[in-house]
Design an enzyme around this catalytic site. Sequence first.
Site, PDB file in Angstrom:
ATOM      1  N   HIS A  16      -0.016  -2.897  -6.583  1.00 48.31           N
ATOM      2  CA  HIS A  16       0.565  -1.586  -6.330  1.00 48.31           C
ATOM      3  C   HIS A  16       0.321  -0.634  -7.502  1.00 48.31           C
ATOM      4  O   HIS A  16       0.715  -0.900  -8.633  1.00 48.31           O
ATOM      5  CB  HIS A  16       2.068  -1.768  -6.104  1.00 48.31           C
ATOM      6  CG  HIS A  16       2.785  -0.538  -5.666  1.00 48.31           C
ATOM      7  ND1 HIS A  16       2.523   0.090  -4.475  1.00 48.31           N
ATOM      8  CD2 HIS A  16       3.779   0.182  -6.267  1.00 48.31           C
ATOM      9  CE1 HIS A  16       3.324   1.139  -4.355  1.00 48.31           C
ATOM     10  NE2 HIS A  16       4.086   1.223  -5.419  1.00 48.31           N
ATOM     11  N   GLU A  19      -0.348  -6.047  -2.123  1.00 48.08           N
ATOM     12  CA  GLU A  19       0.877  -5.248  -2.081  1.00 48.08           C
ATOM     13  C   GLU A  19       1.395  -5.139  -0.658  1.00 48.08           C
ATOM     14  O   GLU A  19       0.624  -5.088   0.303  1.00 48.08           O
ATOM     15  CB  GLU A  19       0.676  -3.869  -2.695  1.00 48.08           C
ATOM     16  CG  GLU A  19      -0.394  -3.000  -2.087  1.00 48.08           C
ATOM     17  CD  GLU A  19      -0.365  -1.601  -2.704  1.00 48.08           C
ATOM     18  OE1 GLU A  19       0.691  -0.949  -2.649  1.00 48.08           O
ATOM     19  OE2 GLU A  19      -1.401  -1.179  -3.243  1.00 48.08           O
ATOM     20  N   SER A  29       2.650   5.826  -4.595  1.00 48.54           N
ATOM     21  CA  SER A  29       3.830   5.179  -4.021  1.00 48.54           C
ATOM     22  C   SER A  29       4.704   6.202  -3.299  1.00 48.54           C
ATOM     23  O   SER A  29       4.231   6.887  -2.395  1.00 48.54           O
ATOM     24  CB  SER A  29       4.586   4.426  -5.117  1.00 48.54           C
ATOM     25  OG  SER A  29       5.533   3.534  -4.563  1.00 48.54           O
TER      26      SER A  29
END
Length: 298
Positions: free
Chosen positions: A269, A239, A148
Amino acid sequence: MLQTALQAGLRLSLQTLVKPFLTPRMPVSVLRALIRQAYRLSPPPKEARFETSVIDGVPYNRVTCGPSETENALLYLHGGAFTIGSADTHRGLTGHLARATGAAVYAPDYRLAPEHVYPAALEDALTLYRHLLSQGYLPDRISVAGDSAGGGLALALAVRLKQDKLPLPGALVMLSPWLDLTHRQMHTPEVEPVLQLGWIKAAADDYRGDLPLDDPRISPINADLTGLPPMLIQVGSQEILLNDARRLAEKAREAGVVVTLQEFDKLWHVFQIHAGPLDAANRAVEQIAQFLSQNNKE
């Protein structure tokens, strides 16, 4: 059948117990506490060993499975939109990566926004990378990974190393990377079990300081990628950051970088945090290990 039920249960848990709290209205101190508890459901392998230390003011975990001394190091940068998360929240994933790769995994507690805006996180990542070099790790035997925001930070670090004419790592691994903080080309899946766009927009503003969101230092998708090491990008189909991964792969290939993009159908995610119980996450971690074994030079 059991894995199908587990996958459905995990998705539902994320949708009902995590996603509703990822909102700009939630105080960051409360969210950090909640996320610490949520990550308890992502335990490391029993044989994983964690040592804590500090280098130049940056705390970090050193994670190993098997022999403590190894020639390979993996610098792992945790996710959390630059505002939440820590080396400890990611003990499960870093432990599984240490077991699968045989590398010593170094996970820093880089400084978080809004208390510390750009370039604090990048400077802390750079500090730990320099520390690995000082410990005798050869650059080709160092890999940089992250999920991320940590995936975006991994790319930003590689660009910074190139600009500073420092030795580049042997490989980059990015899991569901957050790369374009303008959010102009978000994917719109039928289901997004984890992220809320409003939350990551607010986090981007907290992180950027005085820089515009499209500045390559904030949105590394806009950086010059020529000369960077081989990349592995893993992303789920469910996502909103799917397009970030696809755009990075396309732009990196155009720059002459060797890229492997792996898209995982019906996964969310950073699903790799469920390594251990979830077979799909275990396969993804094994693919990371295979990629690193091919790119860490003997």
